[in-house]
Design an enzyme around this catalytic site. Structure first.
Site, short mmCIF file in Angstrom:
data_model
loop_
_atom_site.label_atom_id
_atom_site.label_comp_id
_atom_site.label_asym_id
_atom_site.label_seq_id
_atom_site.Cartn_x
_atom_site.Cartn_y
_atom_site.Cartn_z
N PRO A 145 0.84 -1.20 0.00
CA PRO A 145 0.00 0.00 0.00
C PRO A 145 0.88 1.26 0.00
O PRO A 145 1.84 1.34 0.76
CB PRO A 145 -0.78 -0.12 1.31
N ASP A 204 4.46 0.43 9.53
CA ASP A 204 5.92 0.39 9.52
C ASP A 204 6.45 0.52 10.94
O ASP A 204 6.12 1.47 11.64
CB ASP A 204 6.45 1.55 8.67
N TYR A 255 12.30 1.15 17.64
CA TYR A 255 11.23 2.06 18.07
C TYR A 255 10.59 1.59 19.39
O TYR A 255 9.77 2.30 19.97
CB TYR A 255 10.11 2.17 17.01
N LYS A 272 12.41 -4.00 10.77
CA LYS A 272 13.78 -3.78 10.30
C LYS A 272 14.82 -4.48 11.16
O LYS A 272 14.64 -4.61 12.37
CB LYS A 272 14.07 -2.27 10.28
N HIS A 277 18.13 -1.85 8.61
CA HIS A 277 17.74 -0.51 9.07
C HIS A 277 18.75 0.58 8.70
O HIS A 277 18.36 1.67 8.31
CB HIS A 277 17.53 -0.53 10.59
#
Ligand code: A2P
Length: 322
Positions: free
Chosen positions: A14, A44, A49, A78, A112
């Site tokens: 998408p 994502d 994170y 990642k 990453h």
């Protein structure tokens, strides 16, 4: 309704995704739930994170209740820098992400960063006195890529790609791989257009995803923090962007995202606000004309919002794009 980019391995992604960088565990539980409600199907994330577990809890509720099918989701995560130089850790690292995300596979797994972080024996980042992180620039990207290919063979990742790499690094992988990189994820917005890199990706049939498409927390703020004086307004305050937004009765954010998507580049804006999430997806009922695209193109300033200066030396190293 989803619009897609067709990847070079036959998958589709998408073109508007939901970015989760800089969202805390608590924020993200609310936000991902909202994002799915609003209709995002491309999400994502990354282990760095620190929100994969929270995302996994939301995804698992949506999938187990039948509100969404796994096959309708496109989930990206990642391989973090500390794993990249340890070939035996690549698969384990993805398996950890999959456990946290409560998934059997990811749709896209990215390396990453092109550099590796040096770890101390206790597993923590090695830092200099000023807190900056020591970087190991010697990562063998081709060797890591072969591990990435193994993940596809095992069905743990449908597509594989890279993030924050530059042309020469990507080309080295391409010359030595079995599976071509499907996606390059980079910072991309009106102030950082890197036309050469984008052209290269087009010719190599690598789809590009733009992170920080709205300039994250703002160009001026971040650059001041880094001690750089900029006179550029934040992306959402640029007069030309405002003018175009008024003309189409759209928001500045929608204009910035539309401009990227019109170039065939995917976007992963982040918002923790349901109204703005909806807004960021709603960019398919207007089209910028050639003049407007040109006006926005001319704002390129080669300014990076995401600052990698806490990784000591990456800006000066010839291998790195920072
Ligand atoms: P918020 O989460 O309060 O909406 P990027 O995706 O470039 O990293 O930018 C994310 C930043 O932009 C966040 O601070 C987010 O704040 C803000 N933002 C996201 N969408 C919009 C929008 N449609 N209008 C204004 N600001 C937005």
């Amino acid at each position: 309704e989803q619009k897609y980019l067709h990847l070079n391995d036959g998958s589709r992604m998408p073109i508007v995704g939901y970015g989760t960088w800089m969202a805390s565990e608590e924020e993200i539980t609310f936000a991902v739930n909202e994002a799915l409600k609003v209709g995002y199907r491309h999400i994502d994330t990354a282990p760095v994170y620190l929100n994969e577990k929270a995302i996994g809890n939301v995804l698992s509720k949506w999938i187990s209740s039948g509100k969404v099918k796994r096959s309708d989701l496109f989930i990206t995560t990642k391989l973090p820098p500390p794993g990249a130089d340890r070939l035996d850790l690549v698969e384990l690292t993805l398996r950890n992400s999959l456990a946290d995300l409560q998934l059997d596979y990811v749709d896209l797994y990215l390396i990453h960063t092109p550099f590796t972080v040096v770890l101390q024996e206790n597993g923590e980042f090695k830092r200099y006195e000023d807190g900056t992180i020591e970087v190991d620039p010697s990562t063998d990207h081709v060797a890591v890529w072969k591990e990435m290919e193994g993940l596809v063979a095992k069905g743990l990742a449908k597509s594989i790609g890279i993030s924050n790499f530059k042309e020469q690094q990507i080309e080295r992988i391409r010359q030595n791989c079995t599976i071509q990189p499907a996606v390059l994820q980079i910072e991309y917005h009106i102030y950082l257009q890197q036309p050469h890199l984008i052209e290269y990706c087009k010719s190599a049939n690598i789809a590009v995803t733009a992170y920080s498409p709205l300039g994250s927390k703002g160009v001026s703020g971040l650059n001041k923090m880094a001690g750089v004086e900029r006179e550029l307004p934040d992306l959402l305050d640029v007069p030309v962007v405002k003018e175009i937004a008024q003309k189409y009765n759209k928001s500045e954010a929608q204009v910035l995202l539309r401009w990227i998507v019109q170039k065939g580049i995917a976007v992963i804006p982040k918002s923790t606000n349901a109204k703005r999430m909806r807004e960021n997806k709603d960019i398919f009922d207007f089209k910028l004309d050639v003049d407007e695209v040109e006006q926005l193109n001319s704002l390129d300033a080669n300014v990076r919002v995401v600052n990698f200066s806490f990784f000591r030396g990456v800006e000066k190293h010839p291998e790195f794009p920072f």
